[in-house]
Design a protein around this motif. Structure first.
Motif, PDB file in Angstrom:
ATOM      1  N   SER A   1       0.753  -1.179  -0.082  1.00 36.53           N
ATOM      2  CA  SER A   1       0.012   0.085   0.159  1.00 36.53           C
ATOM      3  C   SER A   1       0.940   1.223  -0.018  1.00 36.53           C
ATOM      4  CB  SER A   1      -0.951  -0.158   1.238  1.00 36.53           C
ATOM      5  OG  SER A   1      -1.790  -0.880   1.149  1.00 36.53           O
ATOM      6  N   LEU A   2       1.900   1.369   0.759  1.00 38.99           N
ATOM      7  CA  LEU A   2       2.972   2.430   0.922  1.00 38.99           C
ATOM      8  C   LEU A   2       3.405   2.704  -0.334  1.00 38.99           C
ATOM      9  CD1 LEU A   2       4.351   1.834   4.428  1.00 38.99           C
ATOM     10  CD2 LEU A   2       2.876   3.629   3.781  1.00 38.99           C
ATOM     11  N   VAL A   3       3.777   1.553  -1.237  1.00 37.89           N
ATOM     12  CA  VAL A   3       4.377   1.849  -2.551  1.00 37.89           C
ATOM     13  C   VAL A   3       3.464   2.275  -3.552  1.00 37.89           C
ATOM     14  CG1 VAL A   3       5.406   0.622  -4.504  1.00 37.89           C
ATOM     15  CG2 VAL A   3       6.108   0.235  -1.956  1.00 37.89           C
ATOM     16  N   PHE A   4       2.367   1.900  -3.611  1.00 35.10           N
ATOM     17  CA  PHE A   4       1.137   2.251  -4.448  1.00 35.10           C
ATOM     18  C   PHE A   4       0.792   3.726  -4.080  1.00 35.10           C
ATOM     19  CE2 PHE A   4       1.560  -1.923  -6.192  1.00 35.10           C
ATOM     20  CZ  PHE A   4       1.181  -1.833  -7.625  1.00 35.10           C
ATOM     21  N   MET A   5       0.608   4.080  -2.880  1.00 41.45           N
ATOM     22  CA  MET A   5       0.318   5.629  -2.584  1.00 41.45           C
ATOM     23  C   MET A   5       1.314   6.406  -3.299  1.00 41.45           C
ATOM     24  SD  MET A   5      -0.488   4.998   1.555  1.00 41.45           S
ATOM     25  CE  MET A   5      -1.991   3.811   2.028  1.00 41.45           C
ATOM     26  N   ILE A   6       2.533   6.019  -3.495  1.00 42.04           N
ATOM     27  CA  ILE A   6       3.530   6.946  -4.140  1.00 42.04           C
ATOM     28  C   ILE A   6       3.102   7.117  -5.414  1.00 42.04           C
ATOM     29  CG2 ILE A   6       5.633   7.187  -4.570  1.00 42.04           C
ATOM     30  CD1 ILE A   6       6.788   5.632  -2.056  1.00 42.04           C
ATOM     31  N   ILE A   7       2.803   5.989  -6.140  1.00 44.27           N
ATOM     32  CA  ILE A   7       2.530   5.957  -7.657  1.00 44.27           C
ATOM     33  C   ILE A   7       1.094   6.786  -7.736  1.00 44.27           C
ATOM     34  CG2 ILE A   7       1.942   4.483  -9.387  1.00 44.27           C
ATOM     35  CD1 ILE A   7       3.697   2.180  -8.531  1.00 44.27           C
ATOM     36  N   MET A   8       0.456   6.599  -6.898  1.00 44.08           N
ATOM     37  CA  MET A   8      -1.026   7.279  -7.019  1.00 44.08           C
ATOM     38  C   MET A   8      -0.932   8.718  -7.146  1.00 44.08           C
ATOM     39  SD  MET A   8      -3.529   5.287  -7.453  1.00 44.08           S
ATOM     40  CE  MET A   8      -3.602   3.572  -7.120  1.00 44.08           C
ATOM     41  N   LEU A   9       0.167   9.160  -6.161  1.00 49.95           N
ATOM     42  CA  LEU A   9       0.409  10.633  -6.038  1.00 49.95           C
ATOM     43  C   LEU A   9       0.859  11.157  -7.436  1.00 49.95           C
ATOM     44  CD1 LEU A   9       1.956  11.058  -2.376  1.00 49.95           C
ATOM     45  CD2 LEU A   9      -0.418  11.633  -3.357  1.00 49.95           C
ATOM     46  N   SER A  10       1.581  10.548  -8.192  1.00 50.94           N
ATOM     47  CA  SER A  10       1.890  10.835  -9.453  1.00 50.94           C
ATOM     48  C   SER A  10       0.775  11.197 -10.478  1.00 50.94           C
ATOM     49  CB  SER A  10       2.983   9.978 -10.140  1.00 50.94           C
ATOM     50  OG  SER A  10       2.223   8.641 -10.911  1.00 50.94           O
ATOM     51  N   ILE A  11      -0.447  10.511 -10.295  1.00 56.42           N
ATOM     52  CA  ILE A  11      -1.394  10.752 -10.898  1.00 56.42           C
ATOM     53  C   ILE A  11      -2.278  11.957 -10.452  1.00 56.42           C
ATOM     54  CG2 ILE A  11      -3.794   9.806 -11.816  1.00 56.42           C
ATOM     55  CD1 ILE A  11      -2.501   7.190 -11.744  1.00 56.42           C
ATOM     56  N   VAL A  12      -2.089  12.239  -8.957  1.00 52.34           N
ATOM     57  CA  VAL A  12      -2.692  13.575  -8.516  1.00 52.34           C
ATOM     58  C   VAL A  12      -2.111  14.743  -9.220  1.00 52.34           C
ATOM     59  CG1 VAL A  12      -3.085  14.703  -6.255  1.00 52.34           C
ATOM     60  CG2 VAL A  12      -3.291  12.170  -6.306  1.00 52.34           C
TER      61      VAL A  12
ATOM     62  N   GLU B   1       8.419  -8.878   5.441  1.00 52.51           N
ATOM     63  CA  GLU B   1       8.005  -8.365   6.871  1.00 52.51           C
ATOM     64  C   GLU B   1       8.929  -7.252   7.451  1.00 52.51           C
ATOM     65  OE1 GLU B   1       7.603 -11.525   9.265  1.00 52.51           O
ATOM     66  OE2 GLU B   1       9.664 -12.394   8.701  1.00 52.51           O
ATOM     67  N   ASN B   2      10.160  -6.978   6.739  1.00 56.29           N
ATOM     68  CA  ASN B   2      11.110  -6.211   7.372  1.00 56.29           C
ATOM     69  C   ASN B   2      10.464  -4.843   7.846  1.00 56.29           C
ATOM     70  OD1 ASN B   2      13.471  -4.974   8.237  1.00 56.29           O
ATOM     71  ND2 ASN B   2      14.395  -5.006   6.612  1.00 56.29           N
ATOM     72  N   PRO B   3      10.412  -4.527   9.318  1.00 53.06           N
ATOM     73  CA  PRO B   3       9.737  -3.198   9.552  1.00 53.06           C
ATOM     74  C   PRO B   3      10.726  -1.949   8.998  1.00 53.06           C
ATOM     75  CG  PRO B   3      10.117  -4.692  11.555  1.00 53.06           C
ATOM     76  CD  PRO B   3      10.819  -5.403  10.258  1.00 53.06           C
ATOM     77  N   SER B   4      11.700  -2.244   8.830  1.00 50.84           N
ATOM     78  CA  SER B   4      12.813  -1.114   8.293  1.00 50.84           C
ATOM     79  C   SER B   4      12.314  -0.635   6.784  1.00 50.84           C
ATOM     80  CB  SER B   4      14.392  -1.636   8.172  1.00 50.84           C
ATOM     81  OG  SER B   4      14.719  -1.905   9.610  1.00 50.84           O
ATOM     82  N   PHE B   5      11.832  -1.609   5.982  1.00 50.51           N
ATOM     83  CA  PHE B   5      11.371  -1.110   5.008  1.00 50.51           C
ATOM     84  C   PHE B   5       9.992  -0.422   5.042  1.00 50.51           C
ATOM     85  CE2 PHE B   5       8.918  -1.732   0.870  1.00 50.51           C
ATOM     86  CZ  PHE B   5       9.768  -1.228  -0.239  1.00 50.51           C
ATOM     87  N   ALA B   6       9.347  -0.526   5.697  1.00 51.70           N
ATOM     88  CA  ALA B   6       7.735   0.000   5.965  1.00 51.70           C
ATOM     89  C   ALA B   6       8.295   1.331   6.379  1.00 51.70           C
ATOM     90  CB  ALA B   6       7.203  -0.801   6.769  1.00 51.70           C
ATOM     91  N   ILE B   7       9.127   1.578   7.311  1.00 52.61           N
ATOM     92  CA  ILE B   7       9.672   2.802   7.869  1.00 52.61           C
ATOM     93  C   ILE B   7      10.426   3.755   6.888  1.00 52.61           C
ATOM     94  CG2 ILE B   7      11.192   4.141   9.536  1.00 52.61           C
ATOM     95  CD1 ILE B   7      10.799   1.891  11.457  1.00 52.61           C
TER      96      ILE B   7
ATOM     97  N   ILE C   1       8.734   7.134   5.021  1.00 51.43           N
ATOM     98  CA  ILE C   1       9.329   8.252   4.964  1.00 51.43           C
ATOM     99  C   ILE C   1       9.420   8.643   3.590  1.00 51.43           C
ATOM    100  CG2 ILE C   1      11.624   9.381   5.449  1.00 51.43           C
ATOM    101  CD1 ILE C   1      11.948   7.603   7.614  1.00 51.43           C
ATOM    102  N   VAL C   2       9.671   8.017   2.819  1.00 47.95           N
ATOM    103  CA  VAL C   2       9.617   8.262   1.248  1.00 47.95           C
ATOM    104  C   VAL C   2       8.177   8.982   0.812  1.00 47.95           C
ATOM    105  CG1 VAL C   2       9.757   7.718  -1.319  1.00 47.95           C
ATOM    106  CG2 VAL C   2      11.558   6.804   0.496  1.00 47.95           C
ATOM    107  N   LEU C   3       7.166   8.253   1.175  1.00 44.05           N
ATOM    108  CA  LEU C   3       5.825   8.726   0.899  1.00 44.05           C
ATOM    109  C   LEU C   3       5.548  10.153   1.249  1.00 44.05           C
ATOM    110  CD1 LEU C   3       2.936   8.193  -0.128  1.00 44.05           C
ATOM    111  CD2 LEU C   3       2.490   7.108   2.075  1.00 44.05           C
TER     112      LEU C   3
ATOM    113  N   GLY D   1       8.229   3.065  -8.695  1.00 40.40           N
ATOM    114  CA  GLY D   1       8.718   1.960  -9.242  1.00 40.40           C
ATOM    115  C   GLY D   1      10.131   1.344  -8.415  1.00 40.40           C
ATOM    116  N   VAL D   2      11.103   2.404  -8.238  1.00 38.67           N
ATOM    117  CA  VAL D   2      12.163   1.988  -7.617  1.00 38.67           C
ATOM    118  C   VAL D   2      11.893   1.405  -6.255  1.00 38.67           C
ATOM    119  CG1 VAL D   2      14.177   3.026  -6.109  1.00 38.67           C
ATOM    120  CG2 VAL D   2      13.580   3.650  -8.392  1.00 38.67           C
ATOM    121  N   MET D   3      10.758   1.926  -5.551  1.00 41.29           N
ATOM    122  CA  MET D   3      10.296   1.238  -4.314  1.00 41.29           C
ATOM    123  C   MET D   3       9.630  -0.211  -4.458  1.00 41.29           C
ATOM    124  SD  MET D   3      11.369   3.312  -1.889  1.00 41.29           S
ATOM    125  CE  MET D   3      10.515   2.570  -0.613  1.00 41.29           C
ATOM    126  N   LEU D   4       8.900  -0.083  -5.652  1.00 39.09           N
ATOM    127  CA  LEU D   4       8.520  -1.477  -5.816  1.00 39.09           C
ATOM    128  C   LEU D   4       9.306  -2.488  -6.243  1.00 39.09           C
ATOM    129  CD1 LEU D   4       5.600  -2.734  -6.158  1.00 39.09           C
ATOM    130  CD2 LEU D   4       5.662  -2.175  -8.758  1.00 39.09           C
TER     131      LEU D   4
END
Length: 850
Positions: free
Chosen positions: A374-385, A515-521, A525-527, A582-585
């Motif tokens: 979800s975090l990755v696709f939120m970033i991609i969605m902002l490109s359409i915004v 499941e790595n929490p570090s990636f979610a954080i 942050i990138v989002l 795409g990089v985050m994905l």
């Protein structure tokens, strides 16, 4: 020369399918002014209906059983012949009747209510229909895709025309059928009263009404005609395409659009001729790939429709017809982002908590993967915004741009050593991940700027046509090109794990789970950084120029805005954000393949961005949470309510959601959740002892100590909860965290000067909310307790009634918002004073802040 002539003639068979689909698009555009991106899906469902009736003796209606009972059901499957067979002619008649029904339903249920909608709303509605039909086809017909039987003789003609090769006989019948049907349609629209009335309404709806014609009745007949033509084309020519698949026939919309544009969306004979020529050229080039450099041979065939579309629109885009409606609505207003920093802090804390909570949590570990997705696709969605919500440019290639960034980054990180599933050496400079990711994003920006060049002459739906063709070309010419990627036999590209000062911030843990929490954080942050950038764009002069161009390009140019530069800037920024996504994905998936970035994914991304709310950051956040089946909302639904088989209906439900959003609430669903979140936040400020004291500290100049104190609470208690093993259950750990946070906030408030609200105020607020929302929640709880067992075999006494209560409160919010003219009657007023509102160029309306 004989070979060239032979392959040109052979390609006419496939071209006849393009020709008839293109003619159907012209018919729809004549009748309603809509470029129907679901036209291929119409053909797909009609073809499935014909094949299932003919070969299995069954009819599947285009819906699912939605009644909450096993005893009483909505009819879906009808047995025509118990022996599993039915005659061809009745099967064909049944398929054409189904096509007529689908076309009629599309007009009356979708496009008639949208007759005055913004072009983007009509595009999204057609995409919603396509997604719905694809989802229903998968549910009803299953994943076993049949190869259709021929209705024309297949026996070859030896030494056809003295060319020395055997020519399939059914190709001749298909071409003759396409030419004959095209001629009949052309005569009907040129010489009959109905055809003349349709042409009159297409030119001037007001004039047609004054002459006594109903544009909506004419549109309905044209929708039925186009749908029937699409099904007839699939039945007559579909066997030349191979197996029937929901995606395969739907993808034919691109060459069909090229054929229709050759006919300027008005001429059926030119559309038929263009489709035939397009198929002939594609087959010839595919059979003579040695004419082209090795690096581009893979995408030559799919590049032909793109080149045709770009040339036609670039040379004649301004002269293509547009339907004059009585009134055309514009895109929803774009709200000014407020309190972005505070929201970022809150969501970083929430994501951090749940990232650690779901790490190695048994079956609940799937939520960690869903959170990352979800975090990755939120970033991609902002490109359409940025591109669509702020500038009004429609792009159906955002996932393709993300794929470009991911593949380029993987190649820049390669060092000639096979890794992962790919044991073949892939050459590359072996760059560290920050530099490789930057190069990937730059590559995405370069491609995005190329896609933006046609926008200098065209916009709206015509630009969507260009970008969808470009998405397919990017997929075949680069993502699936073995010469450019050095990835053989479809193996994925390996992405090295990113690190930060020695800390593993990749998606996978030591157990090889996402499941790595570090990636979610890292992702949140990138989002937040991307959201800050988008908010800054909206709140500055750049954002005002974007909105001015979206509203009226002519007025913007007259005001001194460089429209071309503004559009290219928007395409560049949007491509950069898509590249970041795409990089985050790539980091999340570790191994990326072309299957991760199909053209259909770009359609889904745009559609769900519109569903969430394409003009706001909040809309992009909501869209990212629901866009794909592995996102957080579908994952939670599938986990707790798996016996409802909701995962089978994601496509169909998503399509319906898009259609309803386009018709009922073009602002998307984010404003509804926004109101709920605002009320929830205000409730927390009145229910947690001391929180009002901290808020007052921000207002009277003590923001620094208040912020330091809150930061210490967030960080300290997160670390404490995840290192304490008092309880193992998820609910228990959440309860401990909540209690500890409340105590810490109360202590901080006492240090800042008092406890407001006090314990008495908290009790009073609890009673007030219980009176206001308790009855509705109780009714929903009881209904959830009673209704779900009628439909679900495995029943959860905890989650099912709670779902009922939540749905009841959500419905209450919808009702109050609709009755209140778009605002919840019980919601607090917007935080931004009227003096900070912004006036958009297209209307003298005041824009409401979010």
């Amino acid at each position: 020369m004989n070979d060239i002539i032979f392959f040109l003639l052979l390609g006419l068979g496939l071209g006849s399918l393009y020709a008839l689909l293109g003619a159907g698009l012209v018919v729809v555009y004549k009748g309603s002014g809509v470029i129907n991106f679901a036209h291929g899906a119409f053909a797909m469902y009609g073809m499935f209906t014909f094949d299932t009736a003919w070969n299995r003796g069954e009819l599947f209606l285009p819906w699912v059983d939605f009644l909450p009972s096993h005893a009483v059901n909505v009819p879906v499957r009808i047995t025509l012949d118990s022996d599993g067979d039915w005659p061809m002619i009745p099967s064909m008649a049944l398929a054409l009747a189904m096509a007529a029904f689908i076309g009629l339903a599309a007009h009356f249920l979708v496009f008639r209510p949208l007759r005055d909608a913004a072009p983007l709303g009509k595009v999204v509605a057609s995409l919603g229909i396509a997604l719905y039909l694809q989802g229903i086809a998968l549910v009803n017909f299953g994943n076993s895709f049949p190869i259709p039987r021929d209705i024309f003789p297949r026996e070859p003609i030896d030494n056809f025309l003295g060319l020395g090769k055997a020519f399939p006989r059914n190709t001749l019948y298909a071409v003759a059928f396409a030419i004959l049907l095209g001629a009949i349609l052309s005569l009907v629209y040129r010489y009959t009263r109905f055809g003349l009335a349709t042409r009159a309404a297409a030119s001037n709806e007001k004039g047609a009404i004054l002459l006594g014609y109903s544009p909506q009745t004419l549109a309905a007949i044209n929708w039925v005609t186009a749908s029937v033509i699409a099904t007839m084309a699939a039945i007559a020519v579909g066997s030349l395409q191979g197996a029937i698949t929901p995606i395969g026939l739907t993808a034919l919309i691109v060459p069909a659009l090229a054929a229709a544009l050759i006919g300027s969306l008005t001429s059926i004979p030119l559309a038929v001729a263009g489709g035939l020529g397009l198929g002939a050229v594609q087959t010839l080039l595919q059979s003579n790939l040695d004419w082209f450099p090795l690096a581009i041979q893979n995408g030559v065939r799919d590049a032909v429709p793109l080149l045709v579309i770009v040339l036609v629109l670039f040379l004649r885009g301004r002269s293509l017809p547009s339907r004059g409606t009585v009134e055309e609505k514009r895109l929803p207003l774009s709200p000014r982002p407020v309190r972005v920093f505070e929201h970022a802090l809150a969501w970083i804390a929430v994501v951090t908590f749940f990232a650690f909570l779901f790490e190695n949590a048994g079956p609940l570990t799937i939520f960690a993967n869903a959170l990352q997705t979800s975090l990755v696709f939120m970033i991609i969605m902002l490109s359409i915004v940025v591109l669509t919500g702020y500038v009004g440019q429609i792009s159906l290639a955002q996932m393709s741009l993300s794929g470009v960034a991911a593949f380029v980054m993987a190649r820049m990180m390669a060092d000639g050593v096979g890794r992962g599933s790919n044991l073949v050496e892939v050459g590359g400079p072996g760059l560290p991940w920050p530099l490789a990711a930057t190069i990937g994003i730059i590559a995405a920006v370069a491609v995005g700027l190329l896609l933006g060049l046609p926008a200098l002459r065209i916009r709206g739906v015509q630009l969507a046509v260009v970008t969808i063709a470009a998405a397919i070309a990017i997929q075949t010419m680069f993502l699936e090109n073995e010469e450019l990627t050095e990835l053989r036999a479809g193996v994925p590209a390996f992405v090295k794990t990113p690190t930060f000062f020695g800390l593993d911030i990749g998606a996978r843990s030591a157990r090889a789970q996402n499941e790595n929490p570090s990636f979610a954080i890292f992702a949140v942050i990138v989002l937040c950084l991307v959201a800050f950038a988008v908010a800054n764009i909206r709140n500055t002069g750049t954002g005002r120029r974007f909105l001015a161009v979206r509203a009226n390009e002519g007025a913007a140019a007259a005001a001194g805005i460089n429209v071309a530069r503004t559009k290219l800037l928007a395409f560049g920024i949007s491509a950069a954000i898509a590249g970041v996504g795409g990089v985050m994905l790539g980091f999340k998936q570790v191994e990326v393949s072309s299957a991760n970035f199909p053209y259909l994914a770009s359609l889904v991304v745009l559609a769900f961005a519109y569903l969430g709310g394409v003009t706001s950051i909040n809309g992009g956040i909501v869209a990212g949470a629901i866009a794909v089946s592995s996102a957080i909302v579908p994952t939670v639904s599938n986990y707790y309510f798996h016996d409802t088989n909701i995962n089978q209906y994601i496509g169909a439900l998503g399509g319906l959601g898009l259609v309803f959003t386009a018709i009922i609430h073009p602002e998307g669903i984010a404003p509804f959740f926004q109101g709920i979140m605002r009320m929830f936040g205000n409730w927390l400020s009145r229910i947690i002892p001391g929180i009002q004291t901290i808020k007052d500290a921000y207002r009277d100049g003590r923001a620094v100590p208040a912020g330091i104190g809150l930061g210490a609470i967030v960080i300290g208690y997160q670390l404490a909860v995840f290192h304490l093993t008092i309880v193992d259950s998820v609910l228990g750990r959440m309860a401990i965290f909540a209690l500890a946070a409340v105590v810490a906030i109360a202590l901080l408030a006492l240090a800042l000067g008092g406890l407001r609200p006090g314990l008495g105020d908290v009790a009073g607020e609890g009673v007030l909310w219980a009176r206001r929302y308790g009855p509705v929640a109780l009714v929903g709880y009881v209904l959830g307790w009673l209704v779900w067992p009628l439909r679900v075999d495995s029943y959860s006494m905890l989650w099912m009634p709670l779902l009922g209560a939540g749905l009841a409160l959500f419905v209450r919010s919808l009702v109050l918002r609709i009755r209140g003219g778009g605002h919840d009657a019980h919601a607090p007023p917007p935080a931004t004073p009227p003096t900070e509102r912004v006036v958009e160029v297209e209307k003298p309306q005041m824009e409401t802040a979010s």
